[in-house]
Design a protein around this motif. Structure first.
Motif, PDB file in Angstrom:
ATOM      1  N   ALA A  39      37.418  28.263  85.132  1.00  0.00           N
ATOM      2  CA  ALA A  39      38.575  27.685  85.803  1.00  0.00           C
ATOM      3  C   ALA A  39      38.163  26.344  86.384  1.00  0.00           C
ATOM      4  O   ALA A  39      36.995  26.138  86.735  1.00  0.00           O
ATOM      5  N   VAL A  40      39.126  25.439  86.468  1.00  0.00           N
ATOM      6  CA  VAL A  40      38.901  24.117  87.042  1.00  0.00           C
ATOM      7  C   VAL A  40      39.990  23.810  88.056  1.00  0.00           C
ATOM      8  O   VAL A  40      41.094  24.355  87.987  1.00  0.00           O
ATOM      9  N   ARG A  41      39.652  22.927  89.006  1.00  0.00           N
ATOM     10  CA  ARG A  41      40.629  22.435  89.978  1.00  0.00           C
ATOM     11  C   ARG A  41      40.696  20.932  89.805  1.00  0.00           C
ATOM     12  O   ARG A  41      39.674  20.239  89.825  1.00  0.00           O
ATOM     13  N   ASP A  42      41.918  20.411  89.618  1.00  0.00           N
ATOM     14  CA  ASP A  42      42.053  18.970  89.419  1.00  0.00           C
ATOM     15  C   ASP A  42      42.120  18.246  90.762  1.00  0.00           C
ATOM     16  O   ASP A  42      42.057  18.869  91.831  1.00  0.00           O
ATOM     17  N   LEU A  43      42.252  16.939  90.720  1.00  0.00           N
ATOM     18  CA  LEU A  43      42.243  16.124  91.934  1.00  0.00           C
ATOM     19  C   LEU A  43      43.456  16.344  92.818  1.00  0.00           C
ATOM     20  O   LEU A  43      43.434  15.977  93.997  1.00  0.00           O
ATOM     21  N   ASP A  44      44.508  16.948  92.273  1.00  0.00           N
ATOM     22  CA  ASP A  44      45.702  17.271  93.056  1.00  0.00           C
ATOM     23  C   ASP A  44      45.681  18.701  93.577  1.00  0.00           C
ATOM     24  O   ASP A  44      46.641  19.163  94.180  1.00  0.00           O
ATOM     25  N   GLY A  45      44.587  19.439  93.297  1.00  0.00           N
ATOM     26  CA  GLY A  45      44.466  20.820  93.753  1.00  0.00           C
ATOM     27  C   GLY A  45      45.057  21.846  92.805  1.00  0.00           C
ATOM     28  O   GLY A  45      45.032  23.042  93.104  1.00  0.00           O
ATOM     29  N   ARG A  46      45.588  21.393  91.668  1.00  0.00           N
ATOM     30  CA  ARG A  46      46.123  22.350  90.681  1.00  0.00           C
ATOM     31  C   ARG A  46      44.958  23.011  89.966  1.00  0.00           C
ATOM     32  O   ARG A  46      43.909  22.400  89.778  1.00  0.00           O
ATOM     33  N   THR A  47      45.172  24.262  89.555  1.00  0.00           N
ATOM     34  CA  THR A  47      44.115  25.021  88.910  1.00  0.00           C
ATOM     35  C   THR A  47      44.508  25.428  87.499  1.00  0.00           C
ATOM     36  O   THR A  47      45.690  25.630  87.205  1.00  0.00           O
ATOM     37  N   TYR A  48      43.484  25.551  86.657  1.00  0.00           N
ATOM     38  CA  TYR A  48      43.665  25.911  85.251  1.00  0.00           C
ATOM     39  C   TYR A  48      42.529  26.843  84.859  1.00  0.00           C
ATOM     40  O   TYR A  48      41.378  26.599  85.226  1.00  0.00           O
ATOM     41  N   ALA A  49      42.842  27.886  84.125  1.00  0.00           N
ATOM     42  CA  ALA A  49      41.833  28.849  83.703  1.00  0.00           C
ATOM     43  C   ALA A  49      41.774  28.907  82.189  1.00  0.00           C
ATOM     44  O   ALA A  49      42.734  28.551  81.495  1.00  0.00           O
ATOM     45  N   GLY A  50      40.642  29.365  81.676  1.00  0.00           N
ATOM     46  CA  GLY A  50      40.499  29.497  80.231  1.00  0.00           C
ATOM     47  C   GLY A  50      39.486  30.554  79.861  1.00  0.00           C
ATOM     48  O   GLY A  50      38.572  30.864  80.625  1.00  0.00           O
ATOM     49  N   ALA A  51      39.678  31.110  78.692  1.00  0.00           N
ATOM     50  CA  ALA A  51      38.741  32.052  78.078  1.00  0.00           C
ATOM     51  C   ALA A  51      38.382  31.491  76.709  1.00  0.00           C
ATOM     52  O   ALA A  51      39.108  30.646  76.169  1.00  0.00           O
ATOM     53  N   PRO A  52      37.296  31.939  76.125  1.00  0.00           N
ATOM     54  CA  PRO A  52      36.891  31.390  74.835  1.00  0.00           C
ATOM     55  C   PRO A  52      37.897  31.686  73.728  1.00  0.00           C
ATOM     56  O   PRO A  52      38.595  32.695  73.752  1.00  0.00           O
ATOM     57  N   VAL A  53      37.937  30.770  72.780  1.00  0.00           N
ATOM     58  CA  VAL A  53      38.740  30.915  71.563  1.00  0.00           C
ATOM     59  C   VAL A  53      37.748  30.927  70.408  1.00  0.00           C
ATOM     60  O   VAL A  53      36.913  30.024  70.311  1.00  0.00           O
ATOM     61  N   ALA A  54      37.829  31.938  69.559  1.00  0.00           N
ATOM     62  CA  ALA A  54      36.896  32.045  68.438  1.00  0.00           C
ATOM     63  C   ALA A  54      37.666  32.344  67.153  1.00  0.00           C
ATOM     64  O   ALA A  54      37.940  33.494  66.840  1.00  0.00           O
ATOM     65  N   LEU A  55      38.042  31.276  66.477  1.00  0.00           N
ATOM     66  CA  LEU A  55      38.715  31.368  65.191  1.00  0.00           C
ATOM     67  C   LEU A  55      37.833  30.698  64.146  1.00  0.00           C
ATOM     68  O   LEU A  55      36.944  29.922  64.489  1.00  0.00           O
ATOM     69  N   ARG A  56      38.086  30.948  62.886  1.00  0.00           N
ATOM     70  CA  ARG A  56      37.342  30.224  61.855  1.00  0.00           C
ATOM     71  C   ARG A  56      37.601  28.725  61.961  1.00  0.00           C
ATOM     72  O   ARG A  56      36.715  27.916  61.745  1.00  0.00           O
ATOM     73  N   SER A  57      38.824  28.353  62.322  1.00  0.00           N
ATOM     74  CA  SER A  57      39.202  26.947  62.354  1.00  0.00           C
ATOM     75  C   SER A  57      39.058  26.288  63.728  1.00  0.00           C
ATOM     76  O   SER A  57      39.231  25.082  63.857  1.00  0.00           O
ATOM     77  N   LEU A  58      38.729  27.062  64.757  1.00  0.00           N
ATOM     78  CA  LEU A  58      38.648  26.510  66.111  1.00  0.00           C
ATOM     79  C   LEU A  58      37.753  27.393  66.976  1.00  0.00           C
ATOM     80  O   LEU A  58      37.988  28.596  67.080  1.00  0.00           O
ATOM     81  N   ALA A  59      36.759  26.804  67.591  1.00  0.00           N
ATOM     82  CA  ALA A  59      35.883  27.534  68.507  1.00  0.00           C
ATOM     83  C   ALA A  59      35.731  26.722  69.786  1.00  0.00           C
ATOM     84  O   ALA A  59      35.283  25.573  69.752  1.00  0.00           O
ATOM     85  N   LEU A  60      36.156  27.312  70.901  1.00  0.00           N
ATOM     86  CA  LEU A  60      36.082  26.652  72.204  1.00  0.00           C
ATOM     87  C   LEU A  60      35.548  27.625  73.241  1.00  0.00           C
ATOM     88  O   LEU A  60      35.857  28.817  73.200  1.00  0.00           O
TER      89      LEU A  60
END
Length: 107
Positions: free
Chosen positions: A29-50
């Motif tokens: 998760a990240v917090r931006d400069l305005d205090g908004r938050t964003y979360a993420g989990a890994p993505v594992a596809l043949r065409s996309l890995a994050l």
């Protein structure tokens, strides 16, 4: 024991939630400069890995974030996460805090 602010603890909760929903080994998760938050989990596809941090950073930037105050990694991913490069490209001084799966600080 590392002192964790209430705002950083919120990031831990968000990262753990993303990890749990995805059934993943890590979340972020990240917090931006305005205090908004964003979360993420890994993505594992043949065409996309994050990693979860890459997802969280990309989500924040695509939502208009102009920089980051902090990031949290929960679980198996460590400080060498490729998302760290993306986070620090935008905000070089933003700290990345590491936590285990239970939400306990790793450093």
């Amino acid at each position: 024991m590392m002192d964790v602010s209430d705002e950083d603890r919120k990031l831990v909760t968000l990262a753990r939630g993303a990890m749990g929903r995805a059934g993943a080994a890590h979340g972020a998760a990240v917090r931006d400069l305005d205090g908004r938050t964003y979360a993420g989990a890994p993505v594992a596809l043949r065409s996309l890995a994050l990693t979860g941090l890459q997802v969280a950073v990309a989500t924040a930037l695509s939502s208009g974030a102009e920089g980051f105050e902090a990031a949290v990694l929960v679980g198996a991913q460590g400080p060498d996460d490729p998302g760290a490069d993306a986070l620090h490209e935008v905000s070089p001084a933003a700290p990345i805090l590491l936590f285990d799966e239970r939400g306990e600080a790793r450093r």
